[in-house]
Design a protein around this motif. Structure first.
Motif, PDB file in Angstrom:
ATOM      1  N   LYS A 120       0.840  -1.209   0.000  1.00 34.52           N
ATOM      2  CA  LYS A 120       0.000   0.000   0.000  1.00 34.52           C
ATOM      3  C   LYS A 120       0.877   1.261   0.000  1.00 34.52           C
ATOM      4  N   TRP A 121       1.875   1.257  -0.865  1.00 35.43           N
ATOM      5  CA  TRP A 121       2.890   2.306  -0.874  1.00 35.43           C
ATOM      6  C   TRP A 121       2.307   3.669  -1.229  1.00 35.43           C
ATOM      7  N   VAL A 122       1.435   3.744  -2.237  1.00 33.97           N
ATOM      8  CA  VAL A 122       0.873   5.030  -2.663  1.00 33.97           C
ATOM      9  C   VAL A 122       0.067   5.660  -1.528  1.00 33.97           C
ATOM     10  N   VAL A 123      -0.761   4.864  -0.880  1.00 36.97           N
ATOM     11  CA  VAL A 123      -1.564   5.379   0.230  1.00 36.97           C
ATOM     12  C   VAL A 123      -0.654   5.820   1.370  1.00 36.97           C
ATOM     13  N   ARG A 124       0.381   5.042   1.656  1.00 35.25           N
ATOM     14  CA  ARG A 124       1.312   5.407   2.727  1.00 35.25           C
ATOM     15  C   ARG A 124       2.040   6.715   2.408  1.00 35.25           C
ATOM     16  N   GLU A 125       2.412   6.890   1.142  1.00 38.30           N
ATOM     17  CA  GLU A 125       3.101   8.117   0.757  1.00 38.30           C
ATOM     18  C   GLU A 125       2.185   9.332   0.888  1.00 38.30           C
ATOM     19  N   VAL A 126       0.936   9.161   0.483  1.00 33.77           N
ATOM     20  CA  VAL A 126      -0.014  10.267   0.632  1.00 33.77           C
ATOM     21  C   VAL A 126      -0.198  10.597   2.114  1.00 33.77           C
ATOM     22  N   GLN A 127      -0.245   9.563   2.947  1.00 29.57           N
ATOM     23  CA  GLN A 127      -0.332   9.800   4.390  1.00 29.57           C
ATOM     24  C   GLN A 127       0.924  10.482   4.912  1.00 29.57           C
ATOM     25  N   ARG A 128       2.069  10.019   4.474  1.00 29.77           N
ATOM     26  CA  ARG A 128       3.330  10.574   4.969  1.00 29.77           C
ATOM     27  C   ARG A 128       3.495  12.029   4.553  1.00 29.77           C
ATOM     28  N   LEU A 129       3.125  12.336   3.303  1.00 31.44           N
ATOM     29  CA  LEU A 129       3.257  13.711   2.818  1.00 31.44           C
ATOM     30  C   LEU A 129       2.155  14.619   3.340  1.00 31.44           C
ATOM     31  N   GLY A 130       1.071  14.024   3.829  1.00 30.13           N
ATOM     32  CA  GLY A 130      -0.010  14.825   4.397  1.00 30.13           C
ATOM     33  C   GLY A 130      -0.826  15.579   3.382  1.00 30.13           C
ATOM     34  N   TRP A 131      -0.918  15.088   2.165  1.00 29.13           N
ATOM     35  CA  TRP A 131      -1.652  15.800   1.130  1.00 29.13           C
ATOM     36  C   TRP A 131      -3.142  15.896   1.445  1.00 29.13           C
ATOM     37  N   LEU A 132      -3.673  14.879   2.097  1.00 28.17           N
ATOM     38  CA  LEU A 132      -5.101  14.895   2.411  1.00 28.17           C
ATOM     39  C   LEU A 132      -5.358  15.174   3.888  1.00 28.17           C
ATOM     40  N   ASP A 133      -4.365  15.709   4.578  1.00 29.28           N
ATOM     41  CA  ASP A 133      -4.481  16.042   5.995  1.00 29.28           C
ATOM     42  C   ASP A 133      -4.796  17.537   6.114  1.00 29.28           C
ATOM     43  N   GLU A 134      -5.965  17.842   6.662  1.00 24.51           N
ATOM     44  CA  GLU A 134      -6.410  19.235   6.748  1.00 24.51           C
ATOM     45  C   GLU A 134      -5.523  20.065   7.662  1.00 24.51           C
ATOM     46  N   LYS A 135      -4.916  19.456   8.652  1.00 21.57           N
ATOM     47  CA  LYS A 135      -4.089  20.198   9.591  1.00 21.57           C
ATOM     48  C   LYS A 135      -2.679  20.424   9.061  1.00 21.57           C
ATOM     49  N   ARG A 136      -2.126  19.462   8.366  1.00 21.75           N
ATOM     50  CA  ARG A 136      -0.738  19.568   7.917  1.00 21.75           C
ATOM     51  C   ARG A 136      -0.609  20.389   6.636  1.00 21.75           C
ATOM     52  N   HIS A 137      -1.423  20.093   5.648  1.00 22.61           N
ATOM     53  CA  HIS A 137      -1.361  20.808   4.371  1.00 22.61           C
ATOM     54  C   HIS A 137      -2.774  21.140   3.901  1.00 22.61           C
ATOM     55  N   PRO A 138      -3.422  22.129   4.501  1.00 22.99           N
ATOM     56  CA  PRO A 138      -4.804  22.433   4.128  1.00 22.99           C
ATOM     57  C   PRO A 138      -4.948  22.916   2.690  1.00 22.99           C
ATOM     58  N   ALA A 139      -3.948  23.669   2.191  1.00 25.39           N
ATOM     59  CA  ALA A 139      -4.052  24.192   0.827  1.00 25.39           C
ATOM     60  C   ALA A 139      -4.001  23.064  -0.195  1.00 25.39           C
ATOM     61  N   VAL A 140      -3.083  22.125   0.018  1.00 26.08           N
ATOM     62  CA  VAL A 140      -2.988  20.995  -0.910  1.00 26.08           C
ATOM     63  C   VAL A 140      -4.260  20.157  -0.849  1.00 26.08           C
ATOM     64  N   ARG A 141      -4.756  19.952   0.361  1.00 23.56           N
ATOM     65  CA  ARG A 141      -5.968  19.156   0.520  1.00 23.56           C
ATOM     66  C   ARG A 141      -7.142  19.815  -0.178  1.00 23.56           C
ATOM     67  N   ASN A 142      -7.299  21.086  -0.022  1.00 25.36           N
ATOM     68  CA  ASN A 142      -8.418  21.778  -0.655  1.00 25.36           C
ATOM     69  C   ASN A 142      -8.295  21.745  -2.175  1.00 25.36           C
ATOM     70  N   TRP A 143      -7.063  21.862  -2.670  1.00 26.38           N
ATOM     71  CA  TRP A 143      -6.871  21.807  -4.132  1.00 26.38           C
ATOM     72  C   TRP A 143      -7.255  20.425  -4.666  1.00 26.38           C
ATOM     73  N   ILE A 144      -6.802  19.382  -3.996  1.00 20.33           N
ATOM     74  CA  ILE A 144      -7.138  18.017  -4.433  1.00 20.33           C
ATOM     75  C   ILE A 144      -8.637  17.787  -4.314  1.00 20.33           C
ATOM     76  N   ARG A 145      -9.204  18.298  -3.258  1.00 20.23           N
ATOM     77  CA  ARG A 145     -10.649  18.122  -3.064  1.00 20.23           C
ATOM     78  C   ARG A 145     -11.429  18.748  -4.213  1.00 20.23           C
ATOM     79  N   LYS A 146     -11.023  19.931  -4.630  1.00 22.44           N
ATOM     80  CA  LYS A 146     -11.725  20.614  -5.726  1.00 22.44           C
ATOM     81  C   LYS A 146     -11.545  19.860  -7.042  1.00 22.44           C
ATOM     82  N   GLN A 147     -10.319  19.354  -7.289  1.00 20.96           N
ATOM     83  CA  GLN A 147     -10.067  18.630  -8.538  1.00 20.96           C
ATOM     84  C   GLN A 147     -10.928  17.376  -8.623  1.00 20.96           C
ATOM     85  N   LEU A 148     -11.091  16.703  -7.513  1.00 21.56           N
ATOM     86  CA  LEU A 148     -11.866  15.474  -7.529  1.00 21.56           C
ATOM     87  C   LEU A 148     -13.362  15.740  -7.541  1.00 21.56           C
ATOM     88  N   ALA A 149     -13.814  16.700  -6.757  1.00 19.61           N
ATOM     89  CA  ALA A 149     -15.255  16.977  -6.657  1.00 19.61           C
ATOM     90  C   ALA A 149     -15.820  17.465  -7.978  1.00 19.61           C
TER      91      ALA A 149
END
Length: 1056
Positions: A120-149
């Protein structure tokens, strides 16, 4: 689209999860069925609607994400370049551009998906980088959220869906960029290479274009049909991230194997036909081959890892149902079994809220049926349905005791713990007591599934009719006469075919080397084999080791087969020795022009006489020896009486075989060739060595004092010599005493020298024997170390920054012995402690004591006996380089690793444990020694051998309840609690496992386990078997009988 897709993975067709023609802003007009997914952690979620890439990318009514805009930009960039670049420049550019995207697809995506599939390397990397973590990288998370939604429908909620699903959606957008550009770059390359071939008729051009368009249309149809079957979930390898369905083989997947990777690339060859370019054809072949590499190295291993169930080796499945099954099935209640219709109409298990207790492959189409009859009979709210099949058999048992104890006959004593364990799972019989225990009569063992009468299985039939048969050149055994002949025929055929034209002198030398080779094979090669047979039963041991024989042959099969093959090989080599010698004579012989000149006639006459003497001596020898002595039968068979009869030619000579070389010297005289004469001399010396080193020692060992020293011819010569000596003494007169004294002194001198030499040799052998044995053992150790030292020692440069005193590793005592002594195959637990900042790539290895001279650096290979400290952060032998979660409370970490299976040492001896730093060979801590031992029976009886095997075999099979013999499941090697480790459907299949199965049968997951058993048997009983023999037996009783028979055969006359 010409890009390849994944293999068939799909949920059941009744749940439609995608609507390809639905627009994002269009309200749903039809009710969608609910589709459920599940993450590896067991979280169940509702899978929202997805749309295919063609619709979302090119339909203007769909919003475009930033990655979509990047994709469109790259596509437009290719079109612009195609029109502005020259034809030659376009060919070169798009060739490399297509190679880049094809590499990104097959190599890049294959590498990423493999790591995701395993760890589960891809999921672990996303967790490690915090791309979907609202507290660690809110800007990246919001950008990804908009692209997917923006790309999803109204049923999509970014916050409510698990991390794995959102990561998959993000991954799909990257895949879209690769797939679309890969397809267009190939088309641009093909268009830039377009030409009209010259010299072809209009009809050929029409057929070429028509065939090309048909192949392209077929390609599009295959891709479309495949997408309709697998949907986006399979198209984008969704099962690598989460689970949503089982494999379903229908539709286009019944057309050809792996249609997405095979016939799904027909468009490549259609476009090659239209372009009329060999360059496009060869690039298409290379790209198609790369796609098959993607299939072989990622797709198939993932399918096997995700859906495949390992197939047990040597599992005995009866070819026909047993009588017990047919009789008990008739008495079972039909209401206790779920019908296929009931299974299809069941509610998906995932929708019932069961997550953590479900298996990894449970999806929305997996059902759990609880019929009404089962619900009525269930107690404490638990259904007995999963075990209703077992209750059909248990219901036949009667007279249960009221106290819950189980009465068993003498044949059921050893299986009592095992059946008490089963009694906790099965439903109660009609006459069972309230506590559910079972009372068994003396025949209960056969009722439960321990049949006395063996049943025929496919495994037994295969081993009856097939035994390491040669397939082309696989399984070659040069000690098998048919295999040796096969190799010779192939070698001679190749030599004749590829032998160039040579000069007569070169051909003569070649024939001489050919004859010399056969002479050395016959006398030296076969002599060494026969010598080994005399000393150690080499040939019989070879066939016992490598070939399976029926249990009731008493070991005679191996002896007969060894002797049969020996006879064929010996006769073959003898014939080839003579034939090759005649070939040398023929090449060197020239017919005399005048027989009366010189010694031509004399040479031919003497040569013919010697050849005749050879023929006569050979015929006389065969007349006395018969086929038994001619083929050295006393080296193999012991049934024949061991006595000597000196008749015929043996009345006069002890070794008339020496006269058998007369023909060689006769042929040398006839040919007048020095090469033939040298060949005769070499043959005579080789035969002398054979007689003195092979045959005579065996005759002395076999017949002892009954073996005479002098033959009749020698006795006559000695008598004549004695008479002549006496005549000389009478004529010598006064000088006779002096001559006699000198003769006696000379004789005494020779005898004294001979005796002193013999004494010296015996003394040397007596003193050097232990030393020679020690040298042999040291040589074996060095050879083993040479394998261990095939490693490039890598050390860390920052080792000074780590305090080795804070590292500690210790060996946990064996639970069986309470000491640091472990039985061969017993798991070894190692406790470790390290500072918080220790490398996540640290590892622990097991090494033989003395294999490494330094305690700070390891310089030998662990030979696979190693484990990472953090196994979850490794992908096989490769660390994933994941960052650790910071901790402020712990200044050190503790843990344990357990060596078992292939990581264990499978040779007895003393070993030490070494803790290594950062994936390298710096030693931070050591502990040891620990001893690996194996119990040897005190006496060689059937019961003791079988008891020893009952302890060894389960350990070699990793104590897997599905593999080990049923008779061992109540032994100390396997605790009854191991039954709890069976898969969820294991107890439901237990009836089939027990019924018709010998309790001593066992099976394997891989040949490695069979090799472990072979190695253990070698160390315990000193009998060597090939894995195929153990796999063929796969039964404790059969294996014990085989060991006893082998020991009896191999120990006979070895010490005489």
């Amino acid at each position: 689209m010409s890009s390849s897709q994944s293999f068939l993975r799909q949920r059941k067709p009744q749940a439609n999860d995608e609507t390809e023609n639905e627009l994002q802003n269009t309200p749903e007009t039809t009710k969608q069925e609910v589709v459920w997914g599940k993450t590896p952690d067991g979280e169940v979620f509702r899978v929202p609607t997805t749309h295919d890439v063609i619709t979302t990318l090119f339909n203007p009514r769909y919003k475009k994400s930033h990655l979509d805009l990047l994709n469109l930009t790259l596509l437009g960039f290719q079109l612009v370049l195609f029109f502005i670049l020259s034809r030659r420049a376009s060919q070169i550019f798009f060739l490399f551009y297509f190679a880049f995207w094809r590499g990104a697809y097959d190599a890049g995506l294959g590498w990423v998906l493999t790591k995701q599939s395993r760890k589960k390397w891809v999921v672990r990397e996303v967790q490690r980088l915090g791309w979907l973590d609202e507290k660690r990288h809110p800007a990246v998370r919001n950008w990804i959220r908009k692209q997917l939604a923006d790309k999803m429908g109204k049923d999509y909620s970014f916050d409510e869906l698990p991390l794995e699903y959102n990561t998959w959606l993000l991954f799909r957008q990257a895949v879209d960029v690769i797939l679309v550009n890969d397809f267009l770059s190939y088309c641009m390359f093909a268009f830039s290479c377009f030409r009209v071939p010259e010299g072809l008729s209009i009809v050929v051009h029409i057929m070429r274009w028509l065939g090309g368009f048909l192949l392209i249309a077929f390609n599009l149809w295959v891709k479309t049909e495949a997408h309709n079957v697998v949907k986006d979930y399979g198209w984008y390898w969704g099962d690598v991230f989460f689970q949503r369905g089982n494999l379903v083989f229908d539709g286009v997947f019944e057309l050809a194997p792996h249609p997405m990777y095979s016939v799904g690339y027909a468009g490549y060859y259609g476009l090659s036909l239209i372009a009329g370019s060999y360059a496009v054809l060869f690039v298409s072949l290379a790209a198609h081959a790369a796609q098959f590499a993607f299939l072989v190295f990622f797709e198939n291993p993932h399918i096997k890892r995700m859906y495949g169930k390992p197939k047990a080796i040597a599992k005995r499945t009866p070819l026909s149902p047993s009588t017990m099954r047919s009789s008990t099935a008739s008495s079972s209640s039909p209401s206790a079994i779920a019908t296929p219709a009931e299974l299809e109409l069941a509610t998906p298990a995932a929708t019932e809220g069961d997550t953590a207790t479900e298996t990894d492959l449970e999806t929305e189409v997996e059902e759990e049926i609880i019929p009404a009859t089962a619900k009525a009979n269930s107690t404490n709210g638990k259904s007995a349905t999963p075990f209703t099949k077992m209750s059909r058999h248990v219901s036949q048992l009667s007279n249960a005791s009221s106290n819950g104890d189980t009465e068993m006959g003498p044949n059921t004593r050893n299986t009592a713990p095992y059946y008490k364990k089963i009694s906790k799972h099965v439903s109660k019989s009609s006459n069972a007591s309230s506590n559910g225990d079972i009372e068994m009569d003396p025949n209960a063992r056969r009722t439960i599934g321990f049949p006395r009468k063996s049943t025929t299985s496919q495994h037994d039939l295969l081993n009856k009719y097939f035994r390491r048969d040669v397939v082309v050149l696989r399984n070659l055994d040069l000690l098998r006469s048919t295999d040796a002949m096969l190799v010779l025929i192939i070698a001679y055929a190749l030599l004749i075919s590829f032998l160039p034209t040579l000069s007569p002198r070169t051909m003569l030398v070649l024939h001489f080397l050919h004859a010399l080779t056969w002479c050395m094979i016959h006398y030296v090669g076969l002599g060494l084999i026969l010598q080994a047979q005399s000393k150690t039963k080499f040939l019989v041991r070879h066939f016992i080791k490598n070939y399976h024989y029926p249990q009731n042959d008493g070991g005679g099969g191996a002896i007969i087969e060894a002797f049969t093959n020996w006879k064929a090989i010996y006769n073959l080599s003898m014939c080839m020795t003579y034939v090759s010698c005649v070939g040398v004579v023929w090449k060197s012989y020239s017919l005399p022009h005048d027989w009366t000149v010189g010694n031509e006639l004399l040479r031919h006459t003497l040569g013919a006489l010697l050849v005749g003497l050879h023929v006569w001596a050979s015929m006389e020898s065969f007349e006395v020896l018969g086929v038994f002595g001619w083929f050295f039968g006393d080296f193999f068979m012991e049934e024949f009486p061991a006595h000597l009869e000196y008749t015929g030619i043996y009345r006069y000579l002890n070794n008339p075989e020496a006269m058998g070389g007369a023909a060689w010297f006769g042929l040398a005289l006839i040919s007048g060739s020095k090469l033939v004469l040298s060949l005769a001399v070499i043959r005579h010396l080789a035969n002398w060595w054979f007689l003195s080193s092979v045959e005579n020692p065996h005759m002395r060992k076999l017949y002892g004092d009954s073996l005479r020293k002098d033959a009749g011819f020698v006795k006559v010569i000695k008598n004549v010599a004695s008479k002549n000596v006496r005549i000389l003494e009478s004529r010598a007169g006064k000088h006779a005493p002096e001559l006699k004294r000198v003769a006696i002194e000379v004789k005494g001198t020779f005898e004294k020298v001979f005796e002193e030499t013999a004494d010296a040799v015996e003394d040397f052998l007596a003193k050097s024997g232990p030393r020679i044995s020690e040298v042999v053992q040291e040589t074996k150790v060095l050879l083993r170390q040479s394998r261990e030292r095939l490693v490039i020692t890598r050390v860390s440069n920052d080792i000074s920054a780590y305090d080795s005193s804070k590292y500690h590793v210790s060996i946990s005592p064996s639970p069986l012995t309470g000491e640091r002594t472990f039985h061969l195959g017993e798991p070894i637990t190692i406790k470790w402690q390290a500072p918080l900042k220790h490398s996540r790539k640290d590892w622990i290895g097991l090494y033989r004591v003395g294999a490494n001279k330094l305690s700070t650096v390891t310089k030998t290979s662990s030979m696979g006996m190693w484990l990472p400290v953090h196994d979850e952060e490794w992908d096989g032998d490769v660390p994933l380089n994941l960052k650790r979660v910071p901790s402020k409370h712990l200044d050190s970490e503790n843990g344990i690793v357990t060596f078992k299976g292939n990581t264990l040492p499978w040779l007895v001896g003393h070993y030490e444990v070494r803790y290594h730093h950062d994936g390298k060979y710096n030693v931070m801590s050591m502990d040891g020694p620990l001893e690996i031992f194996v119990d040897k029976p005190s006496e060689m009886t059937f019961s003791s051998v079988r008891e020893s095997l009952m302890h060894i075999v389960p350990l070699c099979l990793d104590s897997d309840p599905s593999l080990i013999p049923l008779s061992c499941k109540a032994s100390p090697t396997l605790s009854p609690t191991k039954l709890d480790e069976l898969p969820p459907d294991g107890l439901a299949d237990l009836e089939i496992e027990l019924e018709g199965r010998d309790p001593d049968d066992f099976s394997f997951w891989s040949e490695h386990q069979a090799k472990r058993i072979c190695s253990s048997i070698k160390q315990v009983f000193n009998v060597d078997y090939a894995p195929e023999v153990v796999v063929a037996d796969a039964n404790l009783t059969a294996l014990a009988k085989r060991i006893l028979v082998s020991k009896e055969i191999l120990s006979t006359r070895l010490d005489t």
